[in-house]
Design an enzyme around this catalytic site. Structure first.
Site, PDB file in Angstrom:
ATOM      1  CE  LYS A 162      23.196  18.909  18.426  1.00 26.24           C
ATOM      2  NZ  LYS A 162      21.970  18.284  18.989  1.00 26.24           N
ATOM      3  CB  SER A 237      21.667  20.246  22.041  1.00 27.46           C
ATOM      4  OG  SER A 237      21.270  19.088  21.318  1.00 27.46           O
ATOM      5  N   GLY A 259      15.603  15.502  23.741  1.00 31.81           N
ATOM      6  CA  GLY A 259      14.622  16.116  24.629  1.00 31.81           C
ATOM      7  C   GLY A 259      14.002  17.351  24.013  1.00 31.81           C
ATOM      8  N   GLY A 260      13.971  17.376  22.660  1.00 31.26           N
ATOM      9  CA  GLY A 260      13.454  18.535  21.942  1.00 31.26           C
ATOM     10  C   GLY A 260      14.530  19.272  21.173  1.00 31.26           C
ATOM     11  CB  SER A 261      18.153  18.589  20.800  1.00 36.59           C
ATOM     12  OG  SER A 261      18.374  18.441  22.176  1.00 36.59           O
TER      13      SER A 261
END
Length: 738
Positions: A162, A237, A259-261
């Site tokens: 990433k 993300s 937050g859930g990325s």
């Protein structure tokens, strides 16, 4: 009397002094208006010039990447061998290198070609290091040829990274112009550990601007497209990672989650992703996506793996949880990966025979870990257990079926697949016991290894010591008590997302586990607390400062407008929403917005209170793990994620709780499930109904959650679901002629 007063006032106004004063006041007002307008226009012009300058940086960075694409590299790998390579999980690729079935160079060339095609078609890629990766692969092959040894569990395997992880020679742009052309001098800690294990970073994956929305879109690398349906988002993300893995353009990747990325793109792209306990991971070597001065600590970001099977996710965690990480970051507790818990859900039980088991020298701390390592084989096997069914046995003997999907024609063809379940069977054989047979079958008097013996010794996994004269007792996965819920009152699940959980519940129940309904207490309170903590600065100040003059991406527009709302306007809007029965909107409006120091501390207290309530409810239900939807909707259309903030409560609740959580793909949306219903009558429901049209064929997964520091147990349950319900498929690239 009133008329006389009016006449006197008129006379005063007509005096030369009064007229002069009036004229001066009028002139001053005009000057102020002109000056204000000029100042505003100047600020807007300056901002536009700055925006244009930053856009130019973005264009230059992308042009640099595209120019490197023009330098060709050869993929002289036989197409049949390529098909085999992309069908195998990472641990079998490493075994293939060791058995001379193929080379690291062949693996890397195959994935470099696929990643290039994937990036060109779906905007999945940031910077690309294909030529460098091929050279590293040649070095790995030369090392193996000269020494006969592998560098580690990731020997010669290409790894996608990433665009947030520091990597030597690469920018960690986080989708921001201000971070372009500032390459890292060295690998960050987590990338360094991957290289130490033999991994080869070969491509960096696309991200949203500043990493804080679930749509991967920025002015440098463009908008990542969901390979199942390009009109849909890939998630964020870690959206670029999701796309690469969904297209079999990477075998294994590194993501982050605040937050859930990790879990949202995994769910929407049909892959596997795992968010560890944040306190068990280091953030050294991760670039902050916002202002460097943004010291928010209430919701902790965490790095985690994304892959195409659960077994491969554990390889990354084992590579990270080593002495090198703990020595570099002493704030991370020394808790090695516990294979006994991951393989068999082994848990500590009271025993008086612990003295018969010597202590393991590499175990340094952690009460759960230490207690587990101190167990005797007999105490381990005394836990309730079940033997896998005949169907499970057949799954271990043959590869999982896989679907290669051609997104142009919609055709699906059966291909060879990731055989991740075989790891359990080979593990049993190596350890001298048979998971499918409830009777003990000792095959060796040596100490059994728990974990792959590919790299030898204790480094491959934990050893369960036993007295030399004792007959080995087979370790069997114990029966688990697992909670589940399919929907919440805050945001109801779509039919496909609810069905995914129901199918998993049925499969695990049939396998002998105990499944009980469990809904987190006051889920809305937890969700709104998280939103309040992440939106406490006025006008997204931490975001704007980090951009350094770059225009805020349009995906943030709903969040920005909400953040600049005055207190009076916020109160009026919330009251109005409540009067109309739109309590979701009212709660969101009240929770978000600027907060002073005391109010922020109040929200910290709310978070702690909610954590205590959640753990109390969990313990009262006596759960081992929890299963629920990862998201209540399949992949959304572009530019809708920020307008459906309440839908993210399924994922980001577990960021507030700082617990391990993972996503497992299990099904697809059926033709009759392209709909949505809700008891709520508000804009969120209207948008969800609109977004649900045209979702047939999109992947849907489930989320697995465990308590803090029980990461291995979470991965164990993910593995159970993978074996009974998990998908193993990839989207075709140009009819899969990559």
């Amino acid at each position: 009397m009133l008329s006389a007063a009016a006449t006197a006032a008129a006379k005063i106004k007509q005096t030369p002094v009064a007229a002069a004063i009036s004229a001066a006041a009028a002139i001053a007002a005009i000057c102020t208006t002109v000056a204000t307008s000029y100042h505003r226009n100047k600020l807007e012009a300056d901002a536009e010039r700055r925006h244009a300058y930053m856009r130019g940086i973005c264009q230059r960075k992308r042009a640099e990447r595209d120019a490197r694409r023009l330098v060709p590299f050869e993929c002289n790998v036989d197409p049949e061998l390529q098909a085999l390579i992309i069908s195998l999980p990472v641990h079998e690729l490493v075994q293939g290198i060791q058995s001379h079935r193929f080379t690291s160079e062949q693996i890397v060339r195959t994935y470099c070609q696929r990643a290039k095609l994937c990036g060109e078609r779906f905007n999945s890629n940031a910077e690309e290091f294909f030529h460098e990766a091929i050279e590293e692969a040649k070095e790995a092959d030369a090392y193996f040829a000269s020494t006969g040894q592998l560098k580690g569990p990731l020997h010669g395997i290409p790894i996608s990274v990433k665009d947030q992880f520091d990597q030597k020679g690469a920018d960690s742009t986080c989708g921001m112009a201000a971070k372009c052309f500032h390459p890292s001098a060295e690998d960050g800690l987590l990338v360094h550990l991957i290289r130490t294990a033999g991994g080869i970073p070969f491509v960096r994956s696309n991200v949203p601007q500043m990493l804080m929305v679930t749509e991967t879109r920025n002015d440098i690398w463009g908008t990542a497209l969901n390979p199942y349906n390009t009109s849909r988002v890939a998630g964020g993300s870690s959206g670029g990672e999701g796309v690469l893995l969904a297209c079999a353009a990477s075998p294994l990747g590194l993501g982050t989650d605040v937050g859930g990325s990790i879990r949202v793109p995994s769910n929407w792209c049909g892959i596997y992703g795992f968010k560890p306990t944040p306190q068990r991971m280091s953030t050294v070597g991760l670039t902050n996506g916002m202002s460097p001065q943004y010291g928010q600590q209430a919701i902790l970001p965490v790095a985690g793996p994304m892959g195409r099977c659960v077994e491969d996710l554990t390889i990354i965690m084992k590579c990270w949880w080593v002495d090198a990480l703990w020595n570099r970051d002493p704030y991370v507790p020394r808790m090695p990966f516990n294979d006994a818990i991951y393989r068999f859900a082994a848990m500590p039980k009271a025993t008086t025979a612990q003295s018969a088991v010597p202590a393991l020298p590499f175990v340094t701390c952690g009460p759960l870990l230490a207690a587990t390592c101190a167990m005797t084989p007999s105490s381990l096997s005394s836990a309730s257990s079940i033997a896998p069914s005949r169907e499970d046995d057949e799954r271990e003997k043959s590869p999982y079926p896989s679907m290669a999907i051609d997104v142009e024609s919609g055709a699906r063809s059966r291909t060879s697949s990731l055989n991740c379940g075989s790891a359990f069977g080979s593990l049993a054989a190596a350890g001298g016991f048979n998971l499918t047979d409830p009777s003990p079958r000792p095959r060796s008097s040596s100490i059994p290894h728990i974990g792959s013996s590919l790299f030898g010794g204790a480094s491959a996994g934990m050893l369960l010591a036993r007295p030399a004269a004792e007959v080995p007792t087979p370790l069997r996965p114990r029966k688990l008590r697992i909670g589940y819920f399919t929907t919440t009152a805050l945001f109801e699940s779509s039919p496909a997302c609810a069905r995914a959980v129901q199918e998993v519940v049925a499969s695990l129940t049939e396998a002998g586990h105990e499944l009980v309904f469990f809904e987190p207490p006051n889920l809305q309170d937890g969700a709104m607390t998280l939103m309040g903590l992440l939106s406490c600065d006025r006008g997204l100040e931490a975001y704007i400062r980090g951009l350094q003059g770059e225009a805020l991406n349009d995906a943030y527009e709903p969040l920005y407008q909400g953040s600049i709302m005055s207190t009076a306007a916020r109160t009026e809007l919330a009251d109005s929403a409540e009067r109309q029965g739109m309590w979701r909107l009212a709660g969101l409006v009240r929770a978000t917005g600027v907060k002073n120091a005391f109010e922020y501390k109040e929200y910290i207290h709310k978070a702690k209170t909610y954590k205590n309530a959640f753990v109390h409810a969990w313990q009262a239900a006596n759960l081992d793990a929890l299963i629920c939807p990862t998201m209540p909707l399949p992949a959304l259309p572009h530019l809708t994620t920020a307008r459906l903030i309440p839908a993210h409560c399924y994922a980001n609740l577990f960021n507030l709780l700082h617990v391990p959580a993972g996503s497992v793909p299990v099904t697809h949306v059926r033709a009759d499930e392209q709909c949505y219903t809700s008891v709520h009558r508000d804009a969120f429901t209207d948008l969800a109904v609109e977004a649900s049209a045209g979702t047939a064929g999109l992947p849907v997964g489930v989320q697995v959650v465990a308590l803090p520091f029980q990461d291995e147990l979470c991965l164990h349950v993910m593995g159970l679901i993978e074996r009974t319900n998990g998908l193993h498929e990839h989207v075709s690239l140009t009819a899969d002629q990559a």
